[in-house]
Design a protein around this motif. Structure first.
Motif: not given
Length: 117
Positions: A73-94, A103-106
């Protein structure tokens, strides 16, 4: 098992995994799915509303070594810790030249349970 059903304690809940006899979760969304393990594999069941019963629809579920989809849920991105933000960034831009993940959000309601001896 709860020793005294009229007076459950934290000790009754916080038991070691060696006492676990079953675990699973139930998701309710466009369909109702129950995933259950009793120590011999994992199976998925889907509610058939016309029968009022869960039908085995996903036998012997395995998690793939590497997936093509991530779900957050990218709406919560500002609350992510650094490892989570880094993982999502690697998913988007390997950085390894591989294709980005999809990305699939249900939105679903999930209930998790564990049963102990």
């Amino acid at each position: 098992m709860i020793k005294d059903k009229d007076n459950a304690t934290l000790e009754d809940v916080l038991q070691p995994g060696t006492h676990m006899i079953a675990a699973g979760y139930c998701m309710y969304g466009s369909s109702c799915t129950l995933v259950l393990s009793t120590g011999n594999g994992v199976n998925g069941f889907t509610l058939d509303p016309s029968l009022g019963e869960f039908i085995l629809t996903h036998p012997n579920i395995k998690i793939p070594n590497k997936g093509k989809i991530y779900s957050v849920n990218e709406g919560n991105a500002r609350n992510w810790d650094a490892p989570t933000a880094k993982y999502v960034e690697r998913c988007k831009f390997p950085q390894d030249g591989s294709s980005p993940k999809s990305l699939r959000y249900i939105g679903r309601s999930v209930s998790v349970f564990q049963l102990f001896v």
